[in-house]
Write a protein that holds these residues in place. Structure first.
Motif, mmCIF file in Angstrom:
data_model
loop_
_atom_site.group_PDB
_atom_site.id
_atom_site.type_symbol
_atom_site.label_atom_id
_atom_site.label_comp_id
_atom_site.label_asym_id
_atom_site.label_seq_id
_atom_site.Cartn_x
_atom_site.Cartn_y
_atom_site.Cartn_z
ATOM 1 N N SER A 12 0.833 -1.207 0.000
ATOM 2 C CA SER A 12 0.000 0.000 0.000
ATOM 3 C C SER A 12 0.869 1.259 0.000
ATOM 4 O O SER A 12 1.811 1.381 0.792
ATOM 5 C CB SER A 12 -0.899 0.009 1.238
ATOM 6 O OG SER A 12 -1.526 1.273 1.339
ATOM 7 N N ARG A 29 -0.682 4.171 0.441
ATOM 8 C CA ARG A 29 -1.556 5.154 1.095
ATOM 9 C C ARG A 29 -0.799 6.103 2.031
ATOM 10 O O ARG A 29 -1.056 7.304 2.036
ATOM 11 C CB ARG A 29 -2.679 4.456 1.876
ATOM 12 C CG ARG A 29 -3.845 4.009 0.990
ATOM 13 C CD ARG A 29 -4.624 5.220 0.509
ATOM 14 N NE ARG A 29 -5.229 4.926 -0.777
ATOM 15 C CZ ARG A 29 -6.462 4.518 -0.949
ATOM 16 N NH1 ARG A 29 -7.250 4.350 0.093
ATOM 17 N NH2 ARG A 29 -6.929 4.300 -2.155
ATOM 18 N N ILE A 76 0.671 8.877 -0.024
ATOM 19 C CA ILE A 76 -0.224 9.883 -0.614
ATOM 20 C C ILE A 76 -0.861 10.756 0.469
ATOM 21 O O ILE A 76 -1.163 11.920 0.221
ATOM 22 C CB ILE A 76 -1.266 9.282 -1.593
ATOM 23 C CG1 ILE A 76 -2.363 8.537 -0.879
ATOM 24 C CG2 ILE A 76 -0.632 8.431 -2.658
ATOM 25 C CD1 ILE A 76 -3.575 8.401 -1.779
ATOM 26 N N PHE A 94 -4.372 13.275 -6.080
ATOM 27 C CA PHE A 94 -4.304 11.838 -6.335
ATOM 28 C C PHE A 94 -5.670 11.332 -6.782
ATOM 29 O O PHE A 94 -6.711 11.831 -6.322
ATOM 30 C CB PHE A 94 -3.884 11.097 -5.058
ATOM 31 C CG PHE A 94 -2.455 11.378 -4.658
ATOM 32 C CD1 PHE A 94 -1.408 10.672 -5.231
ATOM 33 C CD2 PHE A 94 -2.153 12.360 -3.732
ATOM 34 C CE1 PHE A 94 -0.089 10.941 -4.868
ATOM 35 C CE2 PHE A 94 -0.835 12.631 -3.369
ATOM 36 C CZ PHE A 94 0.192 11.917 -3.939
ATOM 37 N N GLU A 138 -1.265 3.869 -6.910
ATOM 38 C CA GLU A 138 -1.750 5.237 -6.712
ATOM 39 C C GLU A 138 -1.376 6.063 -7.939
ATOM 40 O O GLU A 138 -0.432 5.731 -8.654
ATOM 41 C CB GLU A 138 -1.110 5.868 -5.462
ATOM 42 C CG GLU A 138 -1.385 5.132 -4.157
ATOM 43 C CD GLU A 138 -2.844 5.197 -3.706
ATOM 44 O OE1 GLU A 138 -3.622 5.993 -4.261
ATOM 45 O OE2 GLU A 138 -3.204 4.421 -2.791
ATOM 46 N N CYS A 147 2.939 1.654 -8.639
ATOM 47 C CA CYS A 147 2.469 0.505 -7.881
ATOM 48 C C CYS A 147 3.693 -0.248 -7.369
ATOM 49 O O CYS A 147 4.641 -0.503 -8.116
ATOM 50 C CB CYS A 147 1.629 -0.404 -8.769
ATOM 51 S SG CYS A 147 0.933 -1.776 -7.840
#
Ligand code: SAM
Length: 375
Positions: free
Chosen positions: A331, A333, A336, A345, A353, A369
């Motif tokens: 991930s 996340r 971001i 995003f 992302e 990724c």
């Protein structure tokens, strides 16, 4: 006869127009209501970032800051700050992210801390400010103090999370913006930079010599090659701690703005259609080049699902079926969340992302990724 005359006199659409037609048809569906805003941004002047060169003797950061720039990496949103500022924000939980993934083997892995190199610095003008940077000038040793690039291109390098003593492969490296970002970390034991294009590899060498002192460019530290990356599995497997596969793609912004060297030129239709297969072959080669436990970062500068998530999904399946390599998507996340004040995003991507262009923050598109080799 009439038809022949028409064919000879009908104005041909330039590649940039063909690209726009193609994007309207595909991204209109893929991005839905987001597309008109992204479209306006992509047709407008893009923003750059100045990647600071730690090897240069010129201290330009203060000058750039006096002009109103800031280093977007050290000025990131800290987790607690963000919670206070955006209490209403709805983020998918990891479990939801797993459930929305098509493939059970692609479960998001969020169990590791994202370590950002403190040595990568990239200065940008504030949101909405499209002031251009001046070109960098050589210092007393002939080294340039910063490299101008799409600031979003630094994100895949941060996401790769290079650590002390790592060996790293940059499979599609020219002209070298991401290579330079990786070198700024000053933690890499051995870096292998490759690009199939001989002329672009020449440009890459020139970039390296303009930014990095000779003593860091020795055979023990760095190897520059010009191989077909899809064949890397025949050269080296199970070797690198980190692999960057910054794949050739439809380079959406370039395709909308420049008719020269445009992949939407009618004579390049075949090359364009073969792109997802080339990307898949490159990513598979990158996966094989990584050592078990190693990590691979796939990135492009297109919004296309077929060239992004589609390629990663296929690569994960084929790596397992053909090579017995099991992978897990990591991930991004946390990354971001940290940089949401600098970039826009795409919401709710089930895999990876993507920075999407926005008029107030006209960076990207950049898709990324991260995969971890479990075996
Ligand atoms: N990473 C670069 C940077 O940050 O400056 C940009 C890379 S660009 C998106 C993609 C590169 O892939 C091009 O330079 C192209 O020459 C190279 N390329 C295309 N096909 C390749 C192949 N089969 N093997 C290796 N490189 C390839």
């Amino acid at each position: 006869r009439v038809k022949e005359k028409w064919a000879a006199t009908r104005a041909k659409l330039p590649p940039t127009r063909l690209a726009l037609q193609h994007f309207d048809a595909t991204y209109g569906v893929q991005l839905g209501p987001l597309w008109p805003s992204v479209r306006v941004a992509m047709l407008s002047e893009r923003k750059y970032g100045a990647l600071l060169n730690n090897f240069s003797y010129d201290a330009v950061q203060a000058d750039l800051q006096a002009q109103g720039c800031r280093d977007f990496i050290s000025n990131r949103v800290e987790e607690e700050e963000e919670e206070e500022a955006q209490p209403h924000l709805e983020q998918k939980s990891e479990v939801e992210a797993q459930e929305s993934s098509n493939d059970v083997s692609m479960k998001m892995f969020d169990g590791q801390q994202m370590n950002l190199s403190p040595n990568i610095k990239c200065l940008v003008f504030p949101r909405g400010d499209v002031t251009r940077f001046k070109s960098a000038r050589p210092d007393t040793h002939g080294l340039l103090s910063y490299y101008l690039m799409d600031a979003a291109s630094v994100l895949p390098c941060l996401a790769l999370d290079v650590q002390e003593g790592h060996s790293v492969l940059d499979l599609c490296a020219a002209p070298g913006g991401k290579t330079l970002s990786l070198l700024q970390t000053q933690t890499i034991r051995f870096l292998c930079v490759n690009d199939m294009s001989v002329s672009r590899t020449r440009r890459l060498r020139k970039v390296l010599h303009s930014y990095v002192p000779k003593q860091f460019l020795t055979d023990e530290n760095l190897r520059v090659t010009s191989f077909d990356g899809t064949k890397w599995g025949e050269i080296e497997t199970n070797t690198f701690d980190r692999v960057l596969v910054d794949a050739p793609c439809t380079t959406d912004r370039h395709s909308l703005m420049e008719d020269d060297n445009n992949i939407f030129n009618k004579i390049r239709v075949g090359e364009r259609r073969r792109l997802p297969q080339l990307q898949l072959d490159l990513l598979l080669a990158g996966i094989q080049a990584a050592c078990p436990g190693g990590e691979i970062l796939y990135s492009t500068c297109t919004l296309s699902q077929n060239q992004n998530q589609g390629v990663v999904e296929q690569a994960v399946c084929l790596a397992r079926e053909n090579h017995g390599i099991h992978l897990q998507a990591v991930s991004l996340r946390p990354l971001i969340r940290m940089f949401r004040n600098t970039f826009h995003f795409a919401p709710d991507l089930h895999l990876g992302e993507m920075v999407i262009p926005h008029l107030a923050a006209n960076f990207g598109p950049i898709y990324m990724c991260k995969l971890k080799r479990l075996s």
